[in-house]
Design an enzyme around this catalytic site. Sequence first.
Site, PDB file in Angstrom:
ATOM      1  N   GLY A 247       0.731  -1.252   0.000  1.00  0.00           N
ATOM      2  CA  GLY A 247       0.000   0.000   0.000  1.00  0.00           C
ATOM      3  C   GLY A 247       0.760   1.301   0.000  1.00  0.00           C
ATOM      4  O   GLY A 247       0.145   2.354  -0.171  1.00  0.00           O
ATOM      5  N   PRO A 290       4.439  -5.091  -0.942  1.00  0.00           N
ATOM      6  CA  PRO A 290       4.399  -3.927  -1.813  1.00  0.00           C
ATOM      7  C   PRO A 290       4.224  -4.320  -3.279  1.00  0.00           C
ATOM      8  O   PRO A 290       4.848  -5.275  -3.749  1.00  0.00           O
ATOM      9  CB  PRO A 290       5.776  -3.292  -1.608  1.00  0.00           C
ATOM     10  CG  PRO A 290       6.654  -4.427  -1.188  1.00  0.00           C
ATOM     11  CD  PRO A 290       5.784  -5.360  -0.402  1.00  0.00           C
ATOM     12  N   GLY A 291       3.350  -3.628  -3.958  1.00  0.00           N
ATOM     13  CA  GLY A 291       3.201  -3.841  -5.405  1.00  0.00           C
ATOM     14  C   GLY A 291       3.596  -2.557  -6.111  1.00  0.00           C
ATOM     15  O   GLY A 291       4.673  -2.419  -6.682  1.00  0.00           O
ATOM     16  N   ARG A 292       2.711  -1.558  -5.970  1.00  0.00           N
ATOM     17  CA  ARG A 292       2.900  -0.264  -6.629  1.00  0.00           C
ATOM     18  C   ARG A 292       4.277   0.338  -6.350  1.00  0.00           C
ATOM     19  O   ARG A 292       4.949   0.804  -7.270  1.00  0.00           O
ATOM     20  CB  ARG A 292       1.817   0.689  -6.118  1.00  0.00           C
ATOM     21  CG  ARG A 292       1.693   1.966  -6.913  1.00  0.00           C
ATOM     22  CD  ARG A 292       0.783   2.966  -6.190  1.00  0.00           C
ATOM     23  NE  ARG A 292      -0.471   2.389  -5.781  1.00  0.00           N
ATOM     24  CZ  ARG A 292      -1.583   2.380  -6.511  1.00  0.00           C
ATOM     25  NH1 ARG A 292      -1.582   2.932  -7.703  1.00  0.00           N
ATOM     26  NH2 ARG A 292      -2.688   1.839  -6.043  1.00  0.00           N
ATOM     27  N   ARG A 329      -6.799   3.909 -15.315  1.00  0.00           N
ATOM     28  CA  ARG A 329      -6.808   4.420 -13.942  1.00  0.00           C
ATOM     29  C   ARG A 329      -7.465   5.788 -13.783  1.00  0.00           C
ATOM     30  O   ARG A 329      -8.038   6.084 -12.761  1.00  0.00           O
ATOM     31  CB  ARG A 329      -5.390   4.401 -13.355  1.00  0.00           C
ATOM     32  CG  ARG A 329      -4.844   2.965 -13.229  1.00  0.00           C
ATOM     33  CD  ARG A 329      -3.601   2.862 -12.367  1.00  0.00           C
ATOM     34  NE  ARG A 329      -3.862   3.137 -10.976  1.00  0.00           N
ATOM     35  CZ  ARG A 329      -3.600   4.274 -10.363  1.00  0.00           C
ATOM     36  NH1 ARG A 329      -3.029   5.264 -11.024  1.00  0.00           N
ATOM     37  NH2 ARG A 329      -3.893   4.442  -9.096  1.00  0.00           N
ATOM     38  N   TYR A 333     -10.473   5.833 -11.307  1.00  0.00           N
ATOM     39  CA  TYR A 333     -10.255   6.496 -10.014  1.00  0.00           C
ATOM     40  C   TYR A 333      -9.993   7.996 -10.131  1.00  0.00           C
ATOM     41  O   TYR A 333      -9.759   8.654  -9.121  1.00  0.00           O
ATOM     42  CB  TYR A 333      -9.031   5.894  -9.289  1.00  0.00           C
ATOM     43  CG  TYR A 333      -8.864   4.405  -9.398  1.00  0.00           C
ATOM     44  CD1 TYR A 333      -9.770   3.544  -8.790  1.00  0.00           C
ATOM     45  CD2 TYR A 333      -7.791   3.855 -10.089  1.00  0.00           C
ATOM     46  CE1 TYR A 333      -9.596   2.175  -8.880  1.00  0.00           C
ATOM     47  CE2 TYR A 333      -7.614   2.487 -10.175  1.00  0.00           C
ATOM     48  CZ  TYR A 333      -8.524   1.652  -9.570  1.00  0.00           C
ATOM     49  OH  TYR A 333      -8.349   0.305  -9.655  1.00  0.00           O
ATOM     50  N   CYS A 360     -14.076   4.499 -28.031  1.00  0.00           N
ATOM     51  CA  CYS A 360     -15.386   5.103 -28.221  1.00  0.00           C
ATOM     52  C   CYS A 360     -16.061   5.227 -26.873  1.00  0.00           C
ATOM     53  O   CYS A 360     -16.924   4.411 -26.514  1.00  0.00           O
ATOM     54  CB  CYS A 360     -16.227   4.245 -29.151  1.00  0.00           C
ATOM     55  SG  CYS A 360     -15.433   4.101 -30.738  1.00  0.00           S
TER      56      CYS A 360
HETATM   57  N1  LLP Z   1      -1.659  -7.029  -0.718  1.00  0.00           N
HETATM   58  C1  LLP Z   1      -2.967  -7.109  -0.910  1.00  0.00           C
HETATM   59  C2  LLP Z   1      -3.735  -8.102  -0.180  1.00  0.00           C
HETATM   60  C3  LLP Z   1      -3.597  -6.268  -1.835  1.00  0.00           C
HETATM   61  O1  LLP Z   1      -4.912  -6.369  -2.019  1.00  0.00           O
HETATM   62  C4  LLP Z   1      -2.836  -5.328  -2.566  1.00  0.00           C
HETATM   63  C5  LLP Z   1      -3.459  -4.447  -3.549  1.00  0.00           C
HETATM   64  C6  LLP Z   1      -1.452  -5.264  -2.334  1.00  0.00           C
HETATM   65  C7  LLP Z   1      -0.901  -6.129  -1.389  1.00  0.00           C
HETATM   66  C8  LLP Z   1      -0.558  -4.319  -3.072  1.00  0.00           C
HETATM   67  O2  LLP Z   1      -0.832  -2.998  -2.793  1.00  0.00           O
HETATM   68  P1  LLP Z   1       0.113  -1.858  -3.398  1.00  0.00           P
HETATM   69  O3  LLP Z   1       1.437  -1.941  -2.673  1.00  0.00           O
HETATM   70  O4  LLP Z   1       0.280  -2.116  -4.846  1.00  0.00           O
HETATM   71  O5  LLP Z   1      -0.601  -0.608  -3.121  1.00  0.00           O
HETATM   72  N2  LLP Z   1      -6.020  -1.196  -9.166  1.00  0.00           N
HETATM   73  C9  LLP Z   1      -5.784  -0.213  -8.127  1.00  0.00           C
HETATM   74  C10 LLP Z   1      -5.007  -0.805  -6.976  1.00  0.00           C
HETATM   75  C11 LLP Z   1      -5.679  -2.011  -6.375  1.00  0.00           C
HETATM   76  C12 LLP Z   1      -4.877  -2.585  -5.249  1.00  0.00           C
HETATM   77  C13 LLP Z   1      -5.400  -3.912  -4.875  1.00  0.00           C
HETATM   78  N3  LLP Z   1      -4.692  -4.543  -3.832  1.00  0.00           N
HETATM   79  C14 LLP Z   1      -5.034   0.979  -8.714  1.00  0.00           C
HETATM   80  O6  LLP Z   1      -4.769   0.988  -9.901  1.00  0.00           O
HETATM   81  O7  LLP Z   1      -4.744   1.940  -7.987  1.00  0.00           O
END
Ligand code: LLP
Length: 431
Positions: A247, A290-292, A329, A333, A360
Amino acid sequence: MICDNITIENGILYFAGQDTTRLAETYGTPLYLMDEDKIREKCRVYKHAFETHFGPSAQPLYASKANSFKRIYEIMKEEGMGIDVVSSGEIYTALRAGFDLSHAYFHSNNKTDEDIRYAMENGVGYFVADNAEEVKAVEAEAARRGICQKLLLRLTPGIDPHTYEAIATGKVDSKFGSAIETGQAEEITVFTLAQPHVELVGFHCHVGSQVFGEDIFERAAVVMLEFMAKMKEKYGFSAPMLDLGGGYGVRYVARDPYLDIETKVGQVAAVIRGTCERLHMAVPEIHMEPGRSIVADAGMTLYTVGTVKKIPGYKNYVSIDGGMTDNPRFALYGSDYTCLPANKMDEARDFTCSVVGRCCESGDIIQEHVMMPSSIGRGDIVAVCTTGAYNYSMASNYNRLCRPPIVMLSGGKHYVAVRRESFEDLCRNDV
Ligand code: LLP
């Protein structure tokens, strides 16, 4: 610039030290670029911070929903990261990359029986169960196989992360996890402990995504640890693991703050240590997902400008050759993005416009209120920064548009990690 991998030379935008206009010429547009060196740097920052503050057993897990393709799992394997997966498709992709799935954590709020079979069949190390029904389904499959499946329970700590509603997940009324506040978390814990083919190894929470709040993770950790202490006191169960989810927010535009991951992890660690001391419990093995913050600013998308439409007294539109199909996105959002004129970086930007896609759909917008040079026109290259997370992974074929390729940049070289979709690909499953 919003990230140190973006530079300007002779009026040209460079990404990861490479001329973006030449990359656009070589590979065509729309084009996803991924700075491999930046991805690796981010993994190392997390690994180092975890080792320093949580000890050697703590592992950062890359949340692969942020961007999932074979090459990225290879990189995660090489960097010693664990992964978070949410579907059989992500598991399959990781497998194809040779990723050791004993370091995979299988999330999602609704794993199908087929998913559960597939994950066990392929040796996924940990399941993260969202609810009691899932625990039952995992128990049944593990019993059928005569194994004991390691499992964490996803709980909702009841914390509002102050991010977009659609990506806030830790509140009590969330579709994800079992709430501590309502007593359901305790119920599911007791239930899970009684299952003979499931080994409860810990608890998980994820409060939301694109989170900048000062103490959100710290507060979540305290709630989770207090719950863990209660489980120990009432049931004699000491959970060895705590996974605090992902997150951390990233900079999409100059006004976004910059989060220093090492500092943030250090702050969470300090609160965890203090809380464990207060609660007279051992510090559990800590994970985060962490993903983002691993991949977002390692990404950039290049487009070619087509029509420029001026509606006097109203609005100006710069249309590009991609759109919500490769980056939904803003449509979903209202997300902020920095858009740059890649081949005209030395010109004054005095033309206000909306950068829009070719679908479209009126909502097919990449960004509003963008400043571009007034000479912007057909054939110019527009770069959209910070597109490494949740762009390719959420891309679609709406209007039968082909998904762009992913070109990796590393050490001054470039190579294709994902090919551009062809018309043939579009009809591949049409009977
Ligand atoms: N762990 C869990 C259980 C999650 O549901 C998520 C993201 C993460 C980790 C990774 O979170 P991050 O570090 O990437 O913030 N599509 C949306 C984001 C959806 C996130 C879903 N869960 C966007 O484009 O902002």
